[in-house]
Design an enzyme around this catalytic site. Structure first.
Site, mmCIF file in Angstrom:
data_model
loop_
_atom_site.group_PDB
_atom_site.id
_atom_site.type_symbol
_atom_site.label_atom_id
_atom_site.label_comp_id
_atom_site.label_asym_id
_atom_site.label_seq_id
_atom_site.Cartn_x
_atom_site.Cartn_y
_atom_site.Cartn_z
ATOM 1 N N SER A 294 -3.000 52.142 -45.548
ATOM 2 C CA SER A 294 -3.735 52.224 -44.287
ATOM 3 C C SER A 294 -2.863 52.781 -43.165
ATOM 4 O O SER A 294 -1.633 52.644 -43.181
ATOM 5 C CB SER A 294 -4.242 50.835 -43.889
ATOM 6 O OG SER A 294 -5.009 50.262 -44.919
HETATM 7 N N1 SAH Z 1 -3.188 47.417 -47.559
HETATM 8 C C1 SAH Z 1 -3.060 48.437 -48.561
HETATM 9 C C2 SAH Z 1 -4.334 49.245 -48.613
HETATM 10 C C3 SAH Z 1 -4.658 49.695 -49.984
HETATM 11 S S1 SAH Z 1 -6.244 50.487 -50.131
HETATM 12 C C4 SAH Z 1 -1.869 49.316 -48.178
HETATM 13 O O1 SAH Z 1 -1.516 49.337 -47.005
HETATM 14 O O2 SAH Z 1 -1.305 49.967 -49.060
HETATM 15 C C5 SAH Z 1 -7.254 49.145 -50.688
HETATM 16 C C6 SAH Z 1 -6.939 48.591 -52.026
HETATM 17 O O3 SAH Z 1 -7.969 47.648 -52.346
HETATM 18 C C7 SAH Z 1 -6.919 49.580 -53.188
HETATM 19 O O4 SAH Z 1 -5.657 49.567 -53.777
HETATM 20 C C8 SAH Z 1 -7.998 49.059 -54.149
HETATM 21 O O5 SAH Z 1 -7.656 49.181 -55.522
HETATM 22 C C9 SAH Z 1 -8.085 47.583 -53.745
HETATM 23 N N2 SAH Z 1 -9.307 46.880 -54.084
HETATM 24 C C10 SAH Z 1 -10.585 47.330 -54.024
HETATM 25 N N3 SAH Z 1 -11.441 46.373 -54.417
HETATM 26 C C11 SAH Z 1 -10.690 45.264 -54.740
HETATM 27 C C12 SAH Z 1 -10.987 43.952 -55.198
HETATM 28 N N4 SAH Z 1 -12.238 43.537 -55.445
HETATM 29 N N5 SAH Z 1 -9.957 43.084 -55.414
HETATM 30 C C13 SAH Z 1 -8.680 43.470 -55.190
HETATM 31 N N6 SAH Z 1 -8.337 44.708 -54.749
HETATM 32 C C14 SAH Z 1 -9.329 45.597 -54.520
#
Ligand code: SAH
Length: 207
Positions: free
Chosen positions: A52
């Site tokens: 993000s």
């Molecule tokens: N805070 C992270 C953002 C990653 S993007 C950073 O700064 O790197 C969001 C993430 O949510 C993705 O990696 C995706 O695989 C995960 N995601 C989506 N649905 C999910 C779920 N039901 N449970 C756990 N993770 C999930």
């Protein structure tokens, strides 16, 4: 990056700014993108996901209003960057990532930085993590069609839950849910765009 967060974006919580100052963001992005790690934008990571934008990480963390001994649940650990920032401002962080490769890498990076109060596990985070509930704060870093019920149930009274919610898979509003003794308070903190939250209380996969 920190000056921009404070002066341009109005992030006021000094514990959040200090935490973001202390976590090396370049360590969480792919090698080729390291020169842009401190820019004002989200960046692609593995498996079509994103780390993000710094402002979003700071804003969501600030909205959780965490204290040093708070217990936090994070859903969507991705690169592990947000997990590391949370670990600097809270007591304990339980993070969930549904994609096994990302979960493994996130856990490895966090340990490499010497952060021992955060743990990353791989499963569907829309179900929450009941073993460690109730939580003072819950942060969801992926956008769902609504607030997953199990997450509200696992929130402590007085606890805060921050989640992007939208009727479309690619556009949301940042919602904060506060659990009070008189029920649930729901606030809208403006438009945002996250990758989809996929799971039992989220969107279906491959749509
Ligand atoms: N805070 C992270 C953002 C990653 S993007 C950073 O700064 O790197 C969001 C993430 O949510 C993705 O990696 C995706 O695989 C995960 N995601 C989506 N649905 C999910 C779920 N039901 N449970 C756990 N993770 C999930």
């Amino acid at each position: 990056m920190i000056v921009r967060l404070r002066d341009h974006y109005g992030i006021r919580d000094t514990r959040v700014l200090d935490a973001m100052n202390s976590v090396p963001r370049h360590f969480f992005v792919p090698d080729a993108l390291q020169p842009s790690a401190y820019g004002d934008h989200a960046l692609p990571i593995d498996a079509n996901q994103t780390i993000s934008q710094p402002y979003i990480v700071a804003r969501m963390t600030e909205l959780l209003e965490l204290k040093g001994d708070d217990r936090v649940l994070e859903i969507g650990a991705g690169s592990g960057y947000q997990t590391a920032v949370l670990a600097r401002v809270a007591g304990q962080v339980f993070a969930i990532e549904r994609l096994p490769d990302l979960a493994r890498q996130a856990q490895a990076r966090i340990r490499h930085l010497g952060i021992y109060n955060a743990t990353v596990k791989c499963f569907d985070g829309t179900l929450g993590w009941s073993a460690h509930a109730p939580y003072d704060g819950i942060l969801v870093a992926a956008g769902g069609p609504d607030v997953p019920e199990p997450l509200v149930a696992q929130l402590k009274e007085g606890g805060r839950l921050v989640i992007p919610v939208g009727e479309r898979r690619d556009a949301q509003h940042l919602i904060r849910v506060v659990k009070t003794d008189r029920g649930i308070k729901r606030e809208d903190h403006g438009a945002c765009a996250f990758v989809p939250l996929i799971g039992h209380y989220g969107w279906e996969e491959n749509k």
